[in-house]
Design a protein around this motif. Structure first.
Motif, PDB file in Angstrom:
ATOM      1  N   LEU A 152      -0.367  -8.668  11.947  1.00 48.75           N
ATOM      2  CA  LEU A 152      -1.476  -8.945  11.028  1.00 48.75           C
ATOM      3  C   LEU A 152      -1.390  -8.052   9.787  1.00 48.75           C
ATOM      4  CD1 LEU A 152      -4.432  -9.448  13.530  1.00 48.75           C
ATOM      5  CD2 LEU A 152      -3.463 -11.144  11.999  1.00 48.75           C
ATOM      6  N   LEU A 153      -0.998  -6.786  10.011  1.00 56.74           N
ATOM      7  CA  LEU A 153      -0.822  -5.870   8.881  1.00 56.74           C
ATOM      8  C   LEU A 153       0.207  -6.422   7.906  1.00 56.74           C
ATOM      9  CD1 LEU A 153      -0.644  -2.348  10.597  1.00 56.74           C
ATOM     10  CD2 LEU A 153      -2.412  -3.174   9.038  1.00 56.74           C
ATOM     11  N   TRP A 154       1.347  -6.832   8.458  1.00 61.45           N
ATOM     12  CA  TRP A 154       2.420  -7.337   7.601  1.00 61.45           C
ATOM     13  C   TRP A 154       2.055  -8.672   6.977  1.00 61.45           C
ATOM     14  CZ3 TRP A 154       6.251  -4.632   5.652  1.00 61.45           C
ATOM     15  CH2 TRP A 154       6.615  -3.451   6.282  1.00 61.45           C
ATOM     16  N   LYS A 155       1.284  -9.471   7.667  1.00 70.06           N
ATOM     17  CA  LYS A 155       0.816 -10.746   7.115  1.00 70.06           C
ATOM     18  C   LYS A 155       0.009 -10.470   5.857  1.00 70.06           C
ATOM     19  CE  LYS A 155      -1.816 -14.784   8.619  1.00 70.06           C
ATOM     20  NZ  LYS A 155      -0.865 -15.834   8.939  1.00 70.06           N
ATOM     21  N   TRP A 156      -0.815  -9.430   5.934  1.00 71.97           N
ATOM     22  CA  TRP A 156      -1.648  -9.052   4.811  1.00 71.97           C
ATOM     23  C   TRP A 156      -0.770  -8.570   3.656  1.00 71.97           C
ATOM     24  CZ3 TRP A 156      -3.165  -3.978   2.980  1.00 71.97           C
ATOM     25  CH2 TRP A 156      -4.234  -4.011   2.097  1.00 71.97           C
ATOM     26  N   ILE A 157       0.277  -7.819   3.999  1.00 70.73           N
ATOM     27  CA  ILE A 157       1.194  -7.330   2.967  1.00 70.73           C
ATOM     28  C   ILE A 157       1.958  -8.487   2.320  1.00 70.73           C
ATOM     29  CG2 ILE A 157       3.352  -6.018   2.619  1.00 70.73           C
ATOM     30  CD1 ILE A 157       2.285  -4.049   4.728  1.00 70.73           C
ATOM     31  N   PHE A 158       2.325  -9.470   3.143  1.00 73.97           N
ATOM     32  CA  PHE A 158       3.196 -10.546   2.669  1.00 73.97           C
ATOM     33  C   PHE A 158       2.443 -11.770   2.140  1.00 73.97           C
ATOM     34  CE2 PHE A 158       6.638  -8.751   5.521  1.00 73.97           C
ATOM     35  CZ  PHE A 158       7.444  -8.375   4.457  1.00 73.97           C
ATOM     36  N   GLN A 159       1.113 -11.708   2.076  1.00 76.16           N
ATOM     37  CA  GLN A 159       0.430 -12.910   1.587  1.00 76.16           C
ATOM     38  C   GLN A 159       0.691 -13.116   0.085  1.00 76.16           C
ATOM     39  OE1 GLN A 159      -3.466 -12.040   2.859  1.00 76.16           O
ATOM     40  NE2 GLN A 159      -4.033 -10.864   1.057  1.00 76.16           N
ATOM     41  N   ALA A 160       0.307 -14.301  -0.395  1.00 75.07           N
ATOM     42  CA  ALA A 160       0.696 -14.693  -1.755  1.00 75.07           C
ATOM     43  C   ALA A 160       0.303 -13.654  -2.798  1.00 75.07           C
ATOM     44  CB  ALA A 160       0.077 -16.050  -2.091  1.00 75.07           C
ATOM     45  N   ASP A 161      -0.925 -13.094  -2.661  1.00 81.29           N
ATOM     46  CA  ASP A 161      -1.336 -12.075  -3.636  1.00 81.29           C
ATOM     47  C   ASP A 161      -1.304 -10.687  -3.003  1.00 81.29           C
ATOM     48  OD1 ASP A 161      -3.327 -12.609  -1.885  1.00 81.29           O
ATOM     49  OD2 ASP A 161      -4.949 -12.734  -3.352  1.00 81.29           O
ATOM     50  N   GLY A 162      -0.362 -10.501  -2.083  1.00 82.63           N
ATOM     51  CA  GLY A 162      -0.319  -9.258  -1.322  1.00 82.63           C
ATOM     52  C   GLY A 162       0.493  -8.151  -1.965  1.00 82.63           C
ATOM     53  N   VAL A 163       0.574  -7.048  -1.235  1.00 85.15           N
ATOM     54  CA  VAL A 163       1.227  -5.843  -1.765  1.00 85.15           C
ATOM     55  C   VAL A 163       2.713  -6.077  -2.032  1.00 85.15           C
ATOM     56  CG1 VAL A 163       1.711  -3.417  -1.296  1.00 85.15           C
ATOM     57  CG2 VAL A 163      -0.405  -4.449  -0.464  1.00 85.15           C
ATOM     58  N   ALA A 164       3.381  -6.791  -1.113  1.00 81.97           N
ATOM     59  CA  ALA A 164       4.826  -6.998  -1.262  1.00 81.97           C
ATOM     60  C   ALA A 164       5.142  -7.682  -2.587  1.00 81.97           C
ATOM     61  CB  ALA A 164       5.353  -7.819  -0.092  1.00 81.97           C
ATOM     62  N   ASN A 165       4.376  -8.725  -2.905  1.00 79.78           N
ATOM     63  CA  ASN A 165       4.633  -9.444  -4.149  1.00 79.78           C
ATOM     64  C   ASN A 165       4.297  -8.605  -5.374  1.00 79.78           C
ATOM     65  OD1 ASN A 165       5.668 -11.687  -2.968  1.00 79.78           O
ATOM     66  ND2 ASN A 165       3.769 -12.880  -3.021  1.00 79.78           N
ATOM     67  N   GLN A 166       3.264  -7.764  -5.256  1.00 79.06           N
ATOM     68  CA  GLN A 166       2.919  -6.874  -6.366  1.00 79.06           C
ATOM     69  C   GLN A 166       4.070  -5.901  -6.629  1.00 79.06           C
ATOM     70  OE1 GLN A 166      -0.443  -6.339  -7.731  1.00 79.06           O
ATOM     71  NE2 GLN A 166      -1.372  -8.060  -6.645  1.00 79.06           N
ATOM     72  N   LEU A 167       4.659  -5.393  -5.549  1.00 78.59           N
ATOM     73  CA  LEU A 167       5.728  -4.408  -5.669  1.00 78.59           C
ATOM     74  C   LEU A 167       6.969  -5.009  -6.306  1.00 78.59           C
ATOM     75  CD1 LEU A 167       5.569  -2.313  -2.376  1.00 78.59           C
ATOM     76  CD2 LEU A 167       5.034  -1.567  -4.715  1.00 78.59           C
ATOM     77  N   ILE A 168       7.376  -6.188  -5.860  1.00 80.76           N
ATOM     78  CA  ILE A 168       8.604  -6.765  -6.400  1.00 80.76           C
ATOM     79  C   ILE A 168       8.345  -7.557  -7.667  1.00 80.76           C
ATOM     80  CG2 ILE A 168       9.777  -6.864  -4.167  1.00 80.76           C
ATOM     81  CD1 ILE A 168       9.136  -9.794  -4.009  1.00 80.76           C
ATOM     82  N   GLY A 169       7.074  -7.715  -8.017  1.00 80.86           N
ATOM     83  CA  GLY A 169       6.744  -8.358  -9.285  1.00 80.86           C
ATOM     84  C   GLY A 169       7.128  -9.822  -9.366  1.00 80.86           C
TER      85      GLY A 169
END
Lengths: 355, 426
Positions: A152-169
């Motif tokens: 669930l934590l990673w799901k939150w990170i990987f969602q469309a407007d999540g942290v992962a996408n913010q980081l990789i831009g």
């Protein structure tokens, strides 16, 4: 630091081994059987019974036909191996091989990554430095988090407007079909279970006596040489057990892709998910067949792993020569004190780690 | 390894619902017996369900109802109910079942038919909701809560663009998006989103698109009927939405909450969602950027108002329960106007009692009630089939492929029709 314990153990161990082939007298045997019977009974109940019951279940099918009133015809019919044959036929066969590929792919990639990272973590944790306790504890945090919660934590990170996408831009839709969903599962699984390998390897590292390293230093061995010639061979028994556990675990991977990416996604569907899907739709026969196929696959992989690499799972090959795998498990060789100290089972390693 | 081997057995061998009392299966059919019963329901998140039970228990000291709380997750609830039924346990008397489970539960005879004359208030309930409790024209339960899709829209932006009414058709909706995009406030806004992740919500949204275009997935006789021009028009509408960007790409990952967040962050002009969003999006604590700036309307369709999928729960009686007469009385109590009104005002769950949607005090509390009434009145249930789990998975597969990979819609529907025919036995 731990050198004294294994060395002191040696004389006590040698006679034990020579005793092994000796017959028990009748009274001792009876007592042993009596003492073991509760364990065997419990094992039979929780291991043997479910396996046999699942095998039996996989030969039956039920609830597939409706009667004239629209009610499902009750009772189950014996269908022989049909449930197994159906797995490999047509569309379901395509789905099965896809899941088989995914399962194997995840196992190979995740376990390799986890092993490399785990060993690196263990080496770091093994070093004496300030704040070592905190580093050890923090490295172990992911392992302590339940898989579903970490998913669930990673799901939150990987969602469309999540942290992962913010980081990789960039806007990567991680949960959609394709390499990105596979990658997200690999990242989350590695993050969670590399510490497990790290922990077991750390325990192994702590049993390596300091003298060996000192000797290497005196001989002028490089850091890399020391690592490949001393650390790796001596930590191998612990490492192999850790890797074996991870392989068995990853072959059964279910909750991470199920929660992180979702069910029915071709990119991350694994064999466990197929079995779950059948059971969810109350087709217990086919579900048991899928589970049995997975069981066989896991068993074959585990057996091959033990045979080829000589992983010392139950500690029986205590006296085996380190690095002398390849089917040498049955041979009992004499060896010097240093080798003997490293060639201990996980249990002994863990105890040695506390010394 | 043993765990893997016995995975499938968990469902059958490890059922713990039976508390040792004898099975009541032999009395299935006759609604007899009075005494204490249990209510198996998903987690009582509002706490109001227990209040309602207390009210019943105070009046019926010898026929008390005990709440058996099941997990929050619908799949987990279903799994526990199925296990309970397969053990023929009488641990659960009244089951709160999702509207899509009725056929499966009835066909397996896990739940008991209820003669329609034993439910005096049946005529007062919204007819579409009563249909969800039927299998082969026999009533198996009483709908207590319902749910329908609503079109949430940014009233402020529409007004600024000179639009007075919410769109009634898809073409109007797209045209409104164009107009709003031309205004300063509409810059960077996405037009429309629903729930398109591969899960139950996709079945709901796909069904709505097909039904709103005049098609159906399963016809009135329960036969698959999805390979039609109407269904094609529905699917194409969604597909074109993704192709033209009217539906943002990220919407393929949206479930209810993701789509709600996008709307609340002011990124969406139109959103299809359930009524629960209304109060959350109106929160003024900073969680929503659009509090007071939006309104709701019935879903748009191809040539006129659209057709919503039906949500909600039915109260059914387990075939293996004791004290079925008490169970029936209790269900009638929960279906009564007073209880439904109380439940609506405290939990905001949509009622099935038709006249409550016209109650002025309730409308004051829940301004969306008139639109929700319109949505539910014309709503269609999702396919009512025995193998619902397989059917919904097949629908999701087809719709997901069409929306995410852009597969040919006609071929997709033809394949879906074939698949559904193999799953739905006549």
């Amino acid at each position: 630091m731990t050198v004294t314990a294994p060395v002191a153990e040696r004389p006590a161990k040698e006679p034990k081994q020579s005793k092994r082939p000796q017959r028990f007298n009748e009274g001792t045997g009876r007592l042993a059987a009596l003492l073991l019977s509760p364990t065997l009974l419990v094992l039979g109940l929780v291991v043997l019974f479910p396996i046999i019951s699942a095998l039996r279940e996989s030969l039956f099918t039920s609830g597939t036909k409706l009667d004239a009133n629209g009610f499902i015809v009750k009772g189950s019919t014996f269908v022989g191996l049909d449930n197994y044959l159906d797995i490999f036929k047509g569309d379901t066969g395509h789905r099965f091989w896809n899941a088989f590929y995914n399962t194997t792919f995840f196992t190979v990639v995740c376990v390799v990554l986890e092993t490399v990272l785990g060993v690196a973590m263990a080496l770091i944790m093994h070093k004496a430095f300030k704040g070592r306790g905190i580093v050890r504890a923090s490295i172990l945090v992911p392992w302590a988090i339940p898989t579903v919660v970490s998913a669930l934590l990673w799901k939150w990170i990987f969602q469309a407007d999540g942290v992962a996408n913010q980081l990789i831009g960039a806007q990567v839709l991680w949960s959609t079909e394709g390499w990105q969903s596979k990658l997200s599962v690999i990242i989350a699984d590695t993050w969670k279970t590399a510490p497990f390998i790290g922990l077991l390897v750390l325990a192994g590292l702590q049993t390596i006596p300091a003298e060996v390293y000192e000797a290497a230093k005196v001989d002028g061995a490089s850091v890399w040489k020391t690592f490949t010639r001393i650390t790796l061979p001596l930590v191998k028994p612990a490492l192999l057990v850790a890797v074996l556990f991870r392989i068995l675990d990853t072959l059964r991977i279910f909750d991470l892709p199920f929660v992180l990416v979702g069910p029915h996604k071709d990119s991350v569907e694994t064999l466990s998910m197929l079995a779950y899907d059948q059971a969810f739709n109350t087709r217990y026969g086919p579900a048991a067949a899928y589970a049995t196929v997975l069981f066989i696959y896991v068993a074959v992989v585990a057996y091959a792993f033990v045979r080829i690499l000589g992983a010392d799972v139950i500690g029986e090959a205590r006296a085996k020569k380190p690095g002398g795998g390849g089917g040498g498990g049955k041979r009992w060789k004499k060896k010097n004190a240093v080798k003997g100290s490293a060639d201990t089972s996980v249990g002994a390693v863990a105890m040695g780690g506390g010394a | 390894m043993a765990v893997a081997g016995s995975l499938a057995l968990l469902a059958t061998a490890c059922g713990s619902g039976d508390d040792g009392s004898s099975s009541g299966g032999s009395t299935a059919g006759a609604l007899e017996g009075r005494g204490p019963i249990t209510l198996a329901s998903g987690k009582d998140t509002s706490g109001n369900l227990q209040n309602q039970l207390n009210a019943w228990n105070a009046k019926h000291p010898n026929e008390k109802v005990e709440l058996k709380e099941l997990p929050d997750d619908a799949d987990a609830q279903r799994q526990q109910m199925v296990q309970n039924a397969q053990n023929q346990s009488d641990a659960y008397s009244v089951l709160v079942t999702d509207v899509v489970w009725t056929s499966e539960f009835a066909a397996n005879q896990w739940i008991t038919p209820i003669p329609e004359d034993k439910v005096p208030d049946l005529g007062k309930l919204v007819p579409a909701t009563v249909e969800t409790a039927k299998y082969r024209d026999k009533l198996y339960g009483v709908p207590i809560t319902s749910d329908g899709g609503l079109l949430y829209y940014r009233k402020d932006l529409l007004t600024a663009a000179g639009i007075t009414d919410a769109p009634k058709t898809w073409d109007e909706l797209l045209a409104d998006c164009q107009k709003v995009a031309a205004t300063p406030g509409g810059k960077g806004m996405n037009c429309y989103a629903g729930q398109f992740e591969k899960y139950e919500g996709l079945t709901v949204n796909f069904s709505e698109a097909v039904n709103s275009a005049g098609g159906s997935i399963v016809d009135k006789d329960g036969k698959p009927d999805v390979d039609t021009p109407q269904a094609l028009a529905g699917l194409q509408e969604l597909q074109n939405g993704f192709k033209t960007g009217a539906i943002p790409k990220a919407a393929i990952t949206y479930k209810e909450e993701e789509s709600r967040r996008a709307f609340q962050d002011g990124k969406l002009l139109f959103l299809r969602n359930w009524p629960y969003v209304y109060s959350l999006a109106n929160k003024t604590d900073g969680s929503s950027k659009i509090a007071g700036k939006f309104a709701v309307a019935p879903l748009p369709g191809k040539d006129g108002p659209g057709v919503s999928s039906l949500g909600g729960h039915d109260y059914t009686i387990s075939s293996f329960a004791k004290n079925k007469a008490t169970a029936l009385d209790f269900i009638n109590f929960m279906a009564s106007e007073a209880q439904q009104k109380d439940n609506l005002s405290k939990t905001s769950l949509a009622p099935t009692w038709a006249s409550l949607y016209d109650d002025p005090t309730l409308i004051k509390q829940f301004p969306y009630l008139p639109q929700l009434k319109a949505s539910i009145a014309t709503a269609q249930p999702r396919p009512r089939v025995v193998k619902y789990g397989d059917v919904t998975a097949a629908i999701q597969q087809a719709a997901y492929d069409a929306l995410s990979k852009g597969s040919d819609p006609k071929a997709t529907l033809t394949a879906l029709q074939t698949k559904l025919q193999s799953l739905i036995t006549p």
